[in-house]
Design a protein around this motif. Structure first.
Motif, short mmCIF file in Angstrom:
data_model
loop_
_atom_site.label_atom_id
_atom_site.label_comp_id
_atom_site.label_asym_id
_atom_site.label_seq_id
_atom_site.Cartn_x
_atom_site.Cartn_y
_atom_site.Cartn_z
N ALA A 1 0.84 -1.19 0.00
CA ALA A 1 0.00 0.00 0.00
C ALA A 1 0.87 1.24 0.00
N GLY A 2 0.44 2.26 -0.72
CA GLY A 2 1.17 3.51 -0.73
C GLY A 2 2.30 3.54 -1.73
N ALA A 3 2.36 2.57 -2.64
CA ALA A 3 3.42 2.55 -3.64
C ALA A 3 2.82 2.24 -5.01
N VAL A 4 3.35 2.92 -6.02
CA VAL A 4 2.89 2.73 -7.40
C VAL A 4 4.11 2.53 -8.29
N ARG A 5 4.04 1.55 -9.15
CA ARG A 5 5.09 1.35 -10.15
C ARG A 5 4.47 1.68 -11.50
N LEU A 6 5.07 2.65 -12.20
CA LEU A 6 4.55 3.14 -13.48
C LEU A 6 5.22 2.45 -14.65
N TRP A 7 4.50 2.35 -15.76
CA TRP A 7 5.09 1.90 -17.01
C TRP A 7 5.99 3.01 -17.51
N ASN A 8 7.22 2.70 -17.79
CA ASN A 8 8.24 3.69 -18.19
C ASN A 8 8.36 4.74 -17.10
N ASP A 9 8.52 6.02 -17.50
CA ASP A 9 8.73 7.06 -16.49
C ASP A 9 7.43 7.73 -16.04
N VAL A 67 6.33 6.64 -5.81
CA VAL A 67 6.19 6.40 -7.25
C VAL A 67 7.54 5.98 -7.80
N ALA A 68 7.55 4.87 -8.54
CA ALA A 68 8.79 4.38 -9.16
C ALA A 68 8.51 4.06 -10.62
N SER A 69 9.51 4.26 -11.45
CA SER A 69 9.41 3.90 -12.86
C SER A 69 9.61 2.40 -13.01
N GLY A 70 9.03 1.86 -14.08
CA GLY A 70 9.16 0.43 -14.32
C GLY A 70 9.31 0.13 -15.80
N SER A 71 9.83 -1.02 -16.11
CA SER A 71 10.05 -1.44 -17.48
C SER A 71 8.84 -2.22 -17.99
#
Length: 82
Positions: A1-9, A67-71
């Motif tokens: 909870a409280g964390a999001v991983r985004l597609w690309n940036d 918020v973190a970027s992801g591949s």
């Protein structure tokens, strides 16, 4: 909870859909018989990125989200493995 991983940036603009636009579109379709079987794209302004949206939510609620970027390739591989 409280964390999001985004597609690309997370900086790509996203086509948000407003509930009011969908409701109005449904009413208009119900009034026009030629609308049956047709597809409609109800995209409205403003156009925000995922990061912009998350920042706006944090400002409005006072909450913080990591918020973190992801591949996308790694997301795809992880889902394929499931």
């Amino acid at each position: 909870a409280g964390a999001v991983r985004l597609w690309n940036d997370g900086r790509n603009l996203l086509p948000f859909v407003l509930a009011e636009d969908v409701a109005e579109g449904l009413v208009l379709c119900a009034r026009h018989p030629d609308a049956a079987g047709q597809s409609f794209n109800l995209v409205g302004d403003p156009m925000l990125s995922a990061r912009d949206w998350l920042e706006a939510v944090a400002r409005r609620t006072g909450g913080r989200v990591r918020v973190a970027s992801g591949s996308p390739a790694l997301f795809w591989a992880a889902d394929a493995g499931k």
